[in-house]
Design a protein around this motif. Structure first.
Motif, PDB file in Angstrom:
ATOM      1  N   ALA A 625      -2.962   0.016  60.682  1.00 60.96           N
ATOM      2  CA  ALA A 625      -3.874   1.155  60.797  1.00 60.96           C
ATOM      3  C   ALA A 625      -3.428   2.301  59.893  1.00 60.96           C
ATOM      4  N   ALA A 653      -3.291   6.364  64.142  1.00 62.26           N
ATOM      5  CA  ALA A 653      -3.089   4.918  63.974  1.00 62.26           C
ATOM      6  C   ALA A 653      -3.078   4.210  65.326  1.00 62.26           C
ATOM      7  N   ILE A 656      -6.697   3.807  66.332  1.00 60.74           N
ATOM      8  CA  ILE A 656      -7.365   2.750  65.559  1.00 60.74           C
ATOM      9  C   ILE A 656      -6.958   1.383  66.090  1.00 60.74           C
ATOM     10  N   SER A 657      -5.662   1.205  66.317  1.00 60.20           N
ATOM     11  CA  SER A 657      -5.176  -0.073  66.832  1.00 60.20           C
ATOM     12  C   SER A 657      -5.758  -0.352  68.219  1.00 60.20           C
TER      13      SER A 657
END
Length: 695
Positions: A625, A653, A656-657
């Motif tokens: 990410a 990140a 996003i993950s």
């Protein structure tokens, strides 16, 4: 043993419909096998002949002395089903079907093809084609093709080439031969009624003699298979370079979300394969540039580029291109420049790019020493040596480059413009990559660097990939848009931070919700029939007192009814105001090829104008990410501009993950998901609006 061993490396070959005229389509395969020295057993089959080219010819499949590993079927389409039945009865293991007249010809052809496949599958017979040129395994001299490429030399080499197009694939193979890029395999998959591109490429890469895979694609049927192939190739350390046509084909058309609207087939393909370490080539020449460098060079440890040239102008051109491609033109250490100053003429330059001038012709040691000194610099990870013409100095230069190759330990290549053919042949025979121009050389180095990074990332991310959590979410049974509160609960169960919210069905409830959440608040219309609230004037921001909340509630309901008179209105969502300096979008889309894909990009109402988005196949690790964020054109905004602090990219990140894990776990029922905007700042990230659509 590979399951396709009988297809790509058979010990015996039967040619069904073989002709005594070895120049005909159904005669060439036999001629090629004999000319190239195939060591296995060859069985021509045709009731018209007793012998062909000195070999006994059999009247039918049943008469064969043994079950052939591979059958080449060169009979009219209508006779193919009977031929396949005969092979199944005789115990044949694989077949290449040259014949056309199948799915490419319409419904009647599709029906005939289905019949062939059913018979073959029932008997465990693997098929290449139909409507294909067949294949060449140059290592074992298996020339199961009628294509004109086999008319020339087919020396084995470390490149495995698989193509969905026969004619264009042959053109690429011919260009590769001119570059002395040995194709260990040339395979045309044709209609792919059974064995497809992905399966064939995997079988090729599993051959220890192959170092790099190259392919020409017109479409991908098995996205999951391509992902698995890419992972397998990364594990093996064998790069893949693909040329795929159809860059402008539109994917999603009537998508409800921004993610869906932006998830065109090509944008998704680009993002997915980039995350899998596959290099996409723009065209056939670019692909062969990449293949040559990937096949000849070791992997660089970083992005630092050292350039040694006999032309200052060429050096500047390459430096410009390197910056465009994300490479770093290395700043040479003082000791490196001092060492260069002792060997380069005073009218040369010791900065990178290093201009040694044409003086090296009179003093060959000058070029050798300069390249060695530059590549040994700690900031240089890969080198390019540029020169032009030099027809009268081929032997001398080839000797210099061979000496350099013995001395240096980092990857490097030669860019020789208008090179004499003798020079190209000798350098390539010595395992030295040599390219035709400055920009192609830099582009190929960029591909080499990206592959090296992708493999390091893949291997380094292995524990994190294994640790990703994908519990099955309890999705609502109904299809269509999921209510905001249900969607929020699902996202939060996967650790996705969202703004605190409550649903109100009256102005009094809105006030009560506001008092529980704290002023100021945002009010949004809640309706399964109004997906984009701003278009319906269904959002009221920064409401700071009870009066404002009551007025906003009444106005939003009225606006919604005016926008869509029959809209079902569930109430108004009351949300706490969230803080953030940058608006982003994070989304999911079920791609017909790759399944769930996750997207991140610059958010807000202008997302579809700027289209600064990055895609990956879900799920992704937090490290992947972060790499997605680094690919955004607007990534500098995340680092803080005009006095603003940088956003918390680690928190971004994580989100996003988490979203990607939700998409992967939700499976086929999740059609689209948009988190837009996601507000990002130095203290974290929050999704303030979300749209989830189920099938």
């Amino acid at each position: 043993m590979n399951e396709l061993q009988a297809l790509i490396s058979p010990r015996s070959i039967a040619i069904l419909g073989a002709s005594a005229d070895l120049d005909k389509v159904n005669g060439r395969t036999l001629r090629f096998l004999q000319e190239k020295g195939y060591a296995g057993r060859i069985f021509p089959v045709n009731p018209k002949y007793e012998t062909i080219a000195g070999l006994r010819c059999y009247p039918d499949i049943a008469a064969l002395p043994e079950a052939p590993d591979l059958a080449v079927i060169a009979v009219p389409a209508a006779q193919v089903p009977a031929a396949v039945r005969g092979l199944v009865r005789r115990g044949g293991r694989a077949a290449v079907i040259f014949s056309s007249g199948f799915a490419e010809m319409g419904e009647a052809g599709r029906k005939l093809e289905r019949e062939v496949v059913e018979v073959a599958h029932a008997g465990g017979l693997r098929l290449c084609g139909p409507n294909c040129l067949g294949l060449i395994n140059a290592f074992d001299k298996v020339i199961a093709t009628f294509g004109q490429f086999a008319e020339g030399a087919t020396p084995p080499g470390p490149v495995g080439f698989v193509t969905q197009s026969g004619a264009f694939g042959t053109a690429i193979a011919a260009l590769a031969r001119r570059r002395a890029l040995g194709l260990g395999y040339f395979i045309n998959t044709g209609n792919e009624c059974d064995v497809d591109f992905v399966q064939m490429m995997r079988a090729v890469l599993d051959d220890a003699r192959i170092r790099v895979g190259a392919g020409y694609l017109e479409g991908v049927r098995d996205g999951a298979g391509l992902r698995a192939l890419a992972g397998h190739a990364l594990d093996l350390g064998k790069p893949l370079a693909l040329t795929k046509v159809g860059r402008t084909a539109a994917g999603a058309k009537a998508a409800a979300s921004h993610t869906g609207a932006l998830a065109g087939a090509d944008a998704v393909f680009d993002g997915v394969i980039r995350g899998l370490g596959i290099t996409r080539a723009r065209n056939e020449e670019h692909m062969l540039d990449i293949v040559e460098v990937l096949g000849a060079c070791g992997l660089p440890a970083g992005r630092g580029l050292g350039i040694v040239t006999q032309s200052g102008g060429a050096g500047v051109l390459m430096a410009d291109r390197a910056e465009e491609m994300g490479l770093q033109v290395a700043e040479l250490a003082p000791q490196t420049r001092d060492a260069l100053g002792k060997v380069i003429p005073g009218f040369g330059t010791t900065g990178n790019p290093v201009d040694v001038t044409g003086q090296f012709v009179a003093n060959p040691q000058l070029l050798l020493d300069s390249v060695r000194i530059v590549i040994e610099d700690p900031q240089v990870d890969v080198g390019i040596v540029w020169l032009q013409l030099m027809d009268g100095h081929v032997e001398q230069l080839v000797k210099i480059f061979n000496e350099i190759n013995k001395i240096v330990t980092k990857p490097w290549l030669v860019c020789w413009v208008a090179a004499p053919e003798a020079a190209l042949a000798k350098l390539r025979a010595a395992g030295i990559a040599v390219l035709r121009g400055a920009e192609p050389a830099v582009d190929a180095v960029a591909a080499l660097v990206r592959y090296a990074e992708a493999r390091r990332n893949w291997l380094g991310d292995a524990p994190a990939r294994a640790a990703l959590q994908l519990p099955k979410p309890a999705l609502p049974a109904a299809k269509g848009a999921v209510s905001s509160m249900e969607g929020q609960a699902l996202l939060q169960s996967f650790g996705v931070p969202t703004a605190a919210a409550k649903l109100a069905t009256s102005a009094d409830e809105a006030v009560a919700a506001t008092e529980a959440l704290g002023y100021p608040v945002v009010l949004k219309i809640e309706s399964p029939d109004i997906l984009h609230k701003t278009e319906a004037k269904g959002v009221a921001l920064n409401l700071g007192d009870e009066s404002a909340v009551r007025s906003a509630y009444t106005a939003l309901v009225a606006n919604a009814k005016q926008y869509k008179a029959d809209a079902r209105i569930a109430g108004v969502l009351v949300q706490a105001m969230a803080q953030g300096d940058v608006e982003l979008v994070i989304g999911l889309k079920r791609d017909p090829t790759f399944g769930p894909v996750v997207m991140v990009g610059l958010g807000g109402v202008l997302i579809e104008v700027f289209k600064d988005v990055v895609f990956r196949a879900a799920p992704v690790t937090e490290a992947e990410a972060l790499r997605m964020l680094d690919e955004m054109k607007s990534k500098v905004i995340l680092d803080g501009v005009r006095g603003r602090p940088p956003v918390d990219k680690k928190a971004l990140a994580r989100m996003i993950s988490a979203v990607s894990c939700f998409g992967a776990a939700a499976g086929a029922r999740l059609a689209e998901l948009d988190l837009n905007p996601v507000l990002a700042g130095p203290k974290g990230v929050t999704a303030v609006d979300w749209l989830m659509v189920l099938d």
